[in-house]
Design an enzyme around this catalytic site. Structure first.
Site, short mmCIF file in Angstrom:
data_model
loop_
_atom_site.label_atom_id
_atom_site.label_comp_id
_atom_site.label_asym_id
_atom_site.label_seq_id
_atom_site.Cartn_x
_atom_site.Cartn_y
_atom_site.Cartn_z
N CYS A 2 0.85 -1.18 0.00
CA CYS A 2 0.00 0.00 0.00
C CYS A 2 0.89 1.23 0.00
CB CYS A 2 -0.86 0.01 1.26
SG CYS A 2 -1.84 -1.48 1.42
N ARG A 27 2.16 1.46 -5.87
CA ARG A 27 2.28 0.60 -4.71
C ARG A 27 0.99 -0.15 -4.40
NH1 ARG A 27 6.70 1.62 -1.39
NH2 ARG A 27 5.61 0.54 0.24
N TRP A 71 -3.53 -1.98 -1.69
CA TRP A 71 -3.35 -3.26 -2.39
C TRP A 71 -3.81 -4.29 -1.37
CZ3 TRP A 71 -0.52 -7.80 -1.84
CH2 TRP A 71 -0.30 -8.54 -3.00
N ASN A 97 0.46 0.83 6.22
CA ASN A 97 1.05 -0.10 5.27
C ASN A 97 1.80 -1.13 6.10
OD1 ASN A 97 2.22 -1.36 3.03
ND2 ASN A 97 3.99 0.03 3.08
N GLY A 98 1.50 -2.41 5.87
CA GLY A 98 2.16 -3.47 6.64
C GLY A 98 1.14 -4.52 7.01
N GLU A 467 13.21 -14.54 -17.21
CA GLU A 467 12.79 -13.14 -17.07
C GLU A 467 11.83 -12.74 -18.20
OE1 GLU A 467 12.59 -10.92 -15.05
OE2 GLU A 467 12.55 -9.00 -16.07
N LYS A 471 8.09 -11.33 -17.51
CA LYS A 471 7.64 -10.02 -18.01
C LYS A 471 6.36 -10.19 -18.80
CE LYS A 471 9.35 -7.94 -16.24
NZ LYS A 471 10.25 -7.66 -15.17
N GLU A 474 3.25 -11.21 -16.52
CA GLU A 474 2.73 -10.26 -15.53
C GLU A 474 2.02 -9.08 -16.17
OE1 GLU A 474 5.53 -8.16 -12.98
OE2 GLU A 474 7.08 -8.36 -14.49
N HIS A 490 12.01 -33.19 -21.19
CA HIS A 490 11.75 -33.93 -19.96
C HIS A 490 10.35 -33.68 -19.43
CE1 HIS A 490 15.86 -35.27 -19.89
NE2 HIS A 490 16.27 -34.02 -20.02
N LYS A 589 4.30 -2.79 -6.62
CA LYS A 589 5.72 -2.57 -6.90
C LYS A 589 6.62 -3.05 -5.77
CE LYS A 589 9.08 -0.97 -9.32
NZ LYS A 589 9.45 -1.85 -10.43
C1 F6R Z 1 8.73 -8.25 -11.85
C2 F6R Z 1 8.97 -7.57 -10.61
C3 F6R Z 1 9.07 -8.36 -9.36
C4 F6R Z 1 10.22 -7.85 -8.48
C5 F6R Z 1 10.22 -8.58 -7.13
C6 F6R Z 1 11.41 -8.20 -6.29
O1 F6R Z 1 8.69 -7.39 -12.93
O2 F6R Z 1 9.09 -6.38 -10.58
O3 F6R Z 1 9.22 -9.73 -9.63
O4 F6R Z 1 11.42 -8.05 -9.17
O5 F6R Z 1 9.04 -8.30 -6.46
O6 F6R Z 1 11.39 -6.83 -6.00
P1 F6R Z 1 12.67 -6.10 -5.44
O7 F6R Z 1 13.71 -6.14 -6.49
O8 F6R Z 1 12.20 -4.71 -5.15
O9 F6R Z 1 13.09 -6.85 -4.21
#
Ligand code: F6R
Length: 594
Positions: A2, A27, A71, A97-98, A467, A471, A474, A490, A589
């Protein structure tokens, strides 16, 4: 997860709060709300995004207030579960937040004492606890309430009294932005950059009493000084700058990010991480911990460090780390986290510190929790990353890993000189990927019709496949899996067919022939193949249905150009499918819950 904000000063608080919230929406964005002090406490909240709240909310007046963008974790997204939350009498409002771990027992206790709850959230116990302890001194009541609470929190507390806000933090980020006869509160720096670049980072256990002219911070009952920091990020960096989405802007910033990192590290004579000293101290191996995209950067880092430095490197997902019976003797731990606030990563750091392991954090956020608990912090120079999907932070993390490894490489001077040249050329190579957008867009249009995709790679480009899949899934909501190309036979072969395209990352290294064989196997099973291949590779054109060429770079740098290509592919695919690219559903985020 949040985002929380607060303001106290002379400005009309509502527009300031909504502006702060708009900048923090990355967030969390399933609901939002504000509370404003005045003759009485006024609260307005709804299950809408900040823009809609700005249109719908009545003018509440006032010059002090708090706000929240949610969130949902505890209680579904609904108006009643949205923050701010209040006590029974509606005199105390809290944004949080928490996670309050013991909220069920606190709630039962408070109900037995006559308190009435209206939401399903854990947060609601906080205003009720403050109400319980309030005897005319708000900060003392907050302090007493927080003594009962187990879990993580960043909170801002408001009453009808417009002269002060009370803030507190434990294991969740919270900053105070210092203005001229006004002060701002936010979860994160980008929120306040429109107003000020002077910031105080609260420490765990701090309680702050914030008026428009003063900030008093108390820890364990004693007043403490917290240093003021000047933020070097500017407002433009936290804005879209003419791009349709933050994600596209951030993808396009990568040549600049690489240049900035190089300038930073080539200018300092000091080693980034003193591996030599660590060798003298008996460090024999490296453990890298991270989550999500940062974890994939870590996996690439394993290849880089094992090749260049020759130390054994183990990479673990931070959230799994506590379940292993780890031997951490003579190990240097590196944690990688863009936000520096990821709960799983922070928990892993605490465990490492508990066994006296030296921890180096690679993070993008100055003053973040990771930077405060690690023994050493290396900052990536990505600038603020607003889009939920990580892009430029991945590249910046790789740059740091290259730099650490090159600093201690056993490679000869010629190889290192050629690598340095390669690094210096990377910005222009990445620029060429970005200029190749049309071909990537055509491939994205094709891909957007499918619901399942495999990404395959080998060697240093195996993490790139992971990766690329992350990407795509998501932001476009296409089910995508990254696989080591050799693993398809496999199991996943059973799924292949004309409805499942396979994206193959084909590098010019010792994996090349095996990748061609894998592509042939995939073609036999009728899956369409899209290949990322180095320019000049004509063989691949005979095998793949689509080829996206990437500029030629030394193989050790190929994860950079390949990943940027896959970021664009994911972006255009999601755009084609009409997805909310910067705010993918159910994601946030900064993931501050385990
Ligand atoms: C994917 C993404 C997440 C972050 C993950 C770790 O695009 O952004 O998978 O990489 O939540 O976040 P950090 O790097 O902030 O620990």
């Amino acid at each position: 997860m949040c985002g929380i904000v607060g303001y106290i000063g002379d400005k009309q608080v509502q527009s300031v709060l909504l502006s702060l919230l708009g900048r923090l929406e990355y967030r969390g964005y399933d609901s939002c709300g504000i509370a404003v002090a005045g003759s009485s406490l006024k609260v307005y909240k709804d299950v809408v995004r900040v823009a809609a709240l700005t249109e719908k909310a009545p003018q509440l007046g006032g010059t002090a207030g708090i706000g929240h963008t949610r969130w949902a974790t505890c209680g579904e997204p609904s108006q009643v579960n949205a923050h701010p939350h209040c006590d029974c009498a509606g005199n105390i409002a809290v944004v949080h937040n928490g996670v309050i771990n013991n909220f069920q027992s606190l709630r039962q206790q408070l109900i037995s004492e006559g308190h009435t709850f209206i939401s399903e959230t854990d947060t609601e116990v906080i205003p009720h606890l403050i109400e319980k302890y309030y005897d005319g001194n708000l900060e003392k009541a907050v302090e007493a309430a927080l003594r009962d609470v187990e879990g993580s929190y960043a909170i801002v507390v408001l009453t009808a009294d417009e002269s002060k806000l009370v803030v507190a933090r434990k294991d969740s980020p919270l900053i105070i932005g210092i203005g001229d006869r006004e002060n701002f509160i936010a979860s994160d720096v980008p929120a306040i950059l429109d107003f000020t670049n002077r910031v105080i980072y609260l420490e765990d256990g701090d309680i702050g009493i914030v008026t428009k002219d003063n900030i008093k911070i108390v820890s364990d009952g004693t007043e403490v000084d917290r240093e003021e920091h000047k933020i070097l990020w500017n407002v433009e960096e936290a804005q879209k700058g003419g791009y349709d989405h933050f994600m596209l802007k951030e993808i396009h910033e990568q040549p600049r990010v690489i240049r900035d990192t190089l300038v930073e590290y080539t200018q300092t004579a000091e080693p980034v991480v003193d591996l030599e000293r660590m060798r003298d101290e008996g460090i024999e191996s490296v453990l890298i911990l991270a989550c999500g995209t940062s974890y994939y950067a870590a996996l690439v880092g394993k290849y880089i460090m094992e090749e260049l430095v020759g130390v054994p490197v183990r990479v673990e997902i931070a959230s799994e780390f506590s379940y292993y019976g780890q031997t951490l003797v003579r190990t240097l731990a590196i944690v990688i986290t863009q936000s520096g606030e990821t709960a799983d990563t922070l928990k892993a750091i605490r465990r490492l510190k508990g066994v006296r392991c030296r921890v180096v954090a690679i993070t993008n956020v100055v003053g973040s929790s990771a930077s405060r608990v690690a023994d050493q912090t290396i900052y990536t120079r990505a600038g603020p990353e607003i889009s939920v999907a990580a892009t430029k932070s991945f590249t910046a993390q790789l740059m740091v890993l290259y730099w650490i490894a090159m600093g201690y490489s056993k490679a000869d001077a010629r190889r290192l000189a050629s690598m340095l040249l390669g690094l210096r050329q990377l910005p222009s190579k990445v620029q060429r990927v970005l200029d190749n957008g049309d071909i990537i867009l055509q491939c994205a249009r094709y891909l957007s019709k499918y619901e399942n995709v495999f990404f395959i790679g080998r060697g240093i480009n195996f993490p790139v496949a992971l990766e690329g899949a992350l990407k795509l899934k998501e932001i476009s909501y296409i089910h995508a899996e990254g696989y080591a190309a050799g693993e398809l036979k496999h199991g996943p072969f059973a799924l292949l067919g004309e409805n499942i395209p396979v994206i193959a990352i084909v590098a010019q290294d010792n994996t090349y022939e095996a990748m061609l064989t894998n592509i042939k196997e995939v073609k036999v099973r009728k899956s369409p193949v899209m290949a990322l291949a180095e320019e000049g590779d004509e063989t691949i054109r005979e095998l793949a249905d689509f080829v996206i060429t990437v500029p030629r770079v030394e193989v050790i740098f190929s994860p950079v150009v390949n990943t940027v290509t896959l970021q664009l592919l994911a972006y255009y695919t999601a755009k084609e499918r009409g997805c909310p690219i910067d705010f993918p559903r159910n994601l946030a985020k900064s993931v501050t819950v385990e």
